[in-house]
Design a protein around this motif. Sequence first.
Motif, PDB file in Angstrom:
ATOM      1  N   LEU A   1       0.818  -1.220   0.000  1.00  0.00           N
ATOM      2  CA  LEU A   1       0.000   0.000   0.000  1.00  0.00           C
ATOM      3  C   LEU A   1       0.851   1.270   0.000  1.00  0.00           C
ATOM      4  O   LEU A   1       0.430   2.301  -0.513  1.00  0.00           O
ATOM      5  CB  LEU A   1      -0.923   0.029   1.219  1.00  0.00           C
ATOM      6  N   THR A   2       2.035   1.193   0.591  1.00  0.00           N
ATOM      7  CA  THR A   2       2.895   2.374   0.692  1.00  0.00           C
ATOM      8  C   THR A   2       3.974   2.406  -0.388  1.00  0.00           C
ATOM      9  O   THR A   2       4.850   3.255  -0.354  1.00  0.00           O
ATOM     10  CB  THR A   2       3.541   2.455   2.089  1.00  0.00           C
ATOM     11  N   TRP A   3       3.901   1.496  -1.336  1.00  0.00           N
ATOM     12  CA  TRP A   3       4.833   1.433  -2.461  1.00  0.00           C
ATOM     13  C   TRP A   3       4.166   2.139  -3.629  1.00  0.00           C
ATOM     14  O   TRP A   3       3.001   1.873  -3.941  1.00  0.00           O
ATOM     15  CB  TRP A   3       5.078  -0.024  -2.818  1.00  0.00           C
ATOM     16  N   HIS A   4       4.872   3.039  -4.291  1.00  0.00           N
ATOM     17  CA  HIS A   4       4.277   3.801  -5.390  1.00  0.00           C
ATOM     18  C   HIS A   4       3.772   2.853  -6.482  1.00  0.00           C
ATOM     19  O   HIS A   4       4.470   1.905  -6.856  1.00  0.00           O
ATOM     20  CB  HIS A   4       5.286   4.790  -5.975  1.00  0.00           C
ATOM     21  N   PRO A   5       2.569   3.099  -7.006  1.00  0.00           N
ATOM     22  CA  PRO A   5       1.989   2.187  -8.011  1.00  0.00           C
ATOM     23  C   PRO A   5       2.868   1.976  -9.249  1.00  0.00           C
ATOM     24  O   PRO A   5       2.816   0.907  -9.848  1.00  0.00           O
ATOM     25  CB  PRO A   5       0.674   2.863  -8.404  1.00  0.00           C
ATOM     26  N   GLN A   6       3.696   2.964  -9.616  1.00  0.00           N
ATOM     27  CA  GLN A   6       4.532   2.805 -10.811  1.00  0.00           C
ATOM     28  C   GLN A   6       5.682   1.838 -10.612  1.00  0.00           C
ATOM     29  O   GLN A   6       6.226   1.324 -11.591  1.00  0.00           O
ATOM     30  CB  GLN A   6       5.063   4.161 -11.267  1.00  0.00           C
ATOM     31  N   THR A   7       6.085   1.582  -9.371  1.00  0.00           N
ATOM     32  CA  THR A   7       7.217   0.686  -9.123  1.00  0.00           C
ATOM     33  C   THR A   7       6.854  -0.496  -8.227  1.00  0.00           C
ATOM     34  O   THR A   7       7.708  -1.340  -7.961  1.00  0.00           O
ATOM     35  CB  THR A   7       8.382   1.471  -8.468  1.00  0.00           C
ATOM     36  N   ARG A   8       5.620  -0.573  -7.786  1.00  0.00           N
ATOM     37  CA  ARG A   8       5.156  -1.614  -6.868  1.00  0.00           C
ATOM     38  C   ARG A   8       5.138  -2.980  -7.566  1.00  0.00           C
ATOM     39  O   ARG A   8       4.617  -3.123  -8.663  1.00  0.00           O
ATOM     40  CB  ARG A   8       3.751  -1.280  -6.391  1.00  0.00           C
ATOM     41  N   PRO A   9       5.683  -4.011  -6.917  1.00  0.00           N
ATOM     42  CA  PRO A   9       5.561  -5.362  -7.474  1.00  0.00           C
ATOM     43  C   PRO A   9       4.120  -5.857  -7.327  1.00  0.00           C
ATOM     44  O   PRO A   9       3.395  -5.399  -6.443  1.00  0.00           O
ATOM     45  CB  PRO A   9       6.519  -6.189  -6.620  1.00  0.00           C
ATOM     46  N   PRO A  10       3.699  -6.774  -8.172  1.00  0.00           N
ATOM     47  CA  PRO A  10       2.327  -7.277  -8.060  1.00  0.00           C
ATOM     48  C   PRO A  10       2.088  -8.081  -6.782  1.00  0.00           C
ATOM     49  O   PRO A  10       0.987  -8.099  -6.247  1.00  0.00           O
ATOM     50  CB  PRO A  10       2.146  -8.148  -9.304  1.00  0.00           C
ATOM     51  N   VAL A  11       3.135  -8.728  -6.276  1.00  0.00           N
ATOM     52  CA  VAL A  11       3.032  -9.563  -5.077  1.00  0.00           C
ATOM     53  C   VAL A  11       4.305  -9.361  -4.259  1.00  0.00           C
ATOM     54  O   VAL A  11       5.381  -9.145  -4.821  1.00  0.00           O
ATOM     55  CB  VAL A  11       2.898 -11.055  -5.465  1.00  0.00           C
ATOM     56  N   LEU A  12       4.179  -9.443  -2.959  1.00  0.00           N
ATOM     57  CA  LEU A  12       5.342  -9.346  -2.087  1.00  0.00           C
ATOM     58  C   LEU A  12       5.266 -10.466  -1.067  1.00  0.00           C
ATOM     59  O   LEU A  12       4.328 -10.520  -0.265  1.00  0.00           O
ATOM     60  CB  LEU A  12       5.364  -7.987  -1.379  1.00  0.00           C
ATOM     61  N   GLU A  13       6.235 -11.353  -1.124  1.00  0.00           N
ATOM     62  CA  GLU A  13       6.307 -12.444  -0.155  1.00  0.00           C
ATOM     63  C   GLU A  13       7.504 -12.205   0.745  1.00  0.00           C
ATOM     64  O   GLU A  13       8.632 -12.092   0.265  1.00  0.00           O
ATOM     65  CB  GLU A  13       6.434 -13.788  -0.880  1.00  0.00           C
TER      66      GLU A  13
END
Length: 128
Positions: free
Chosen positions: A53-65
């Motif tokens: 949620l706090t990662w900018h949409p332009q660089t956010r990964p689709p999933v974070l494990e």
Amino acid sequence: MVTDESRCPCLSGNPYGECCGPLHAGAAAPTAERLMRSRFSAFALGLPEYLLLTWHPQTRPPVLELDADQRWTRLDILATSSGGPFDSRGTVAFRAWWRSDDDRGTLEETSEFVREQGRWFYVDGTVA
């Protein structure tokens, strides 16, 4: 388990309920450094949803494990540039300490942040 009275994982010296807890519950971070601290606490507490949620949409990964074996134990803020309540961009240099059953180490990064519509977002970082 962390409670509102527990020391905040970001090591600000404040209780979790007065530091990163409100941000994890949806409050906007007032500065880039506060967002950085809340993101570290989210890694320490295993909150991938908050990190996304706090990662900018332009660089956010689709999933974070997150690696369940990696425990984040300490955060040192090394430097900040801009990132205040009236800025639109900022950088935070930090060193984060981690350990697992078999290893331990540090991550040193200079992170870039942007503020849009009153909310700070992590954009990306350069690992030292």
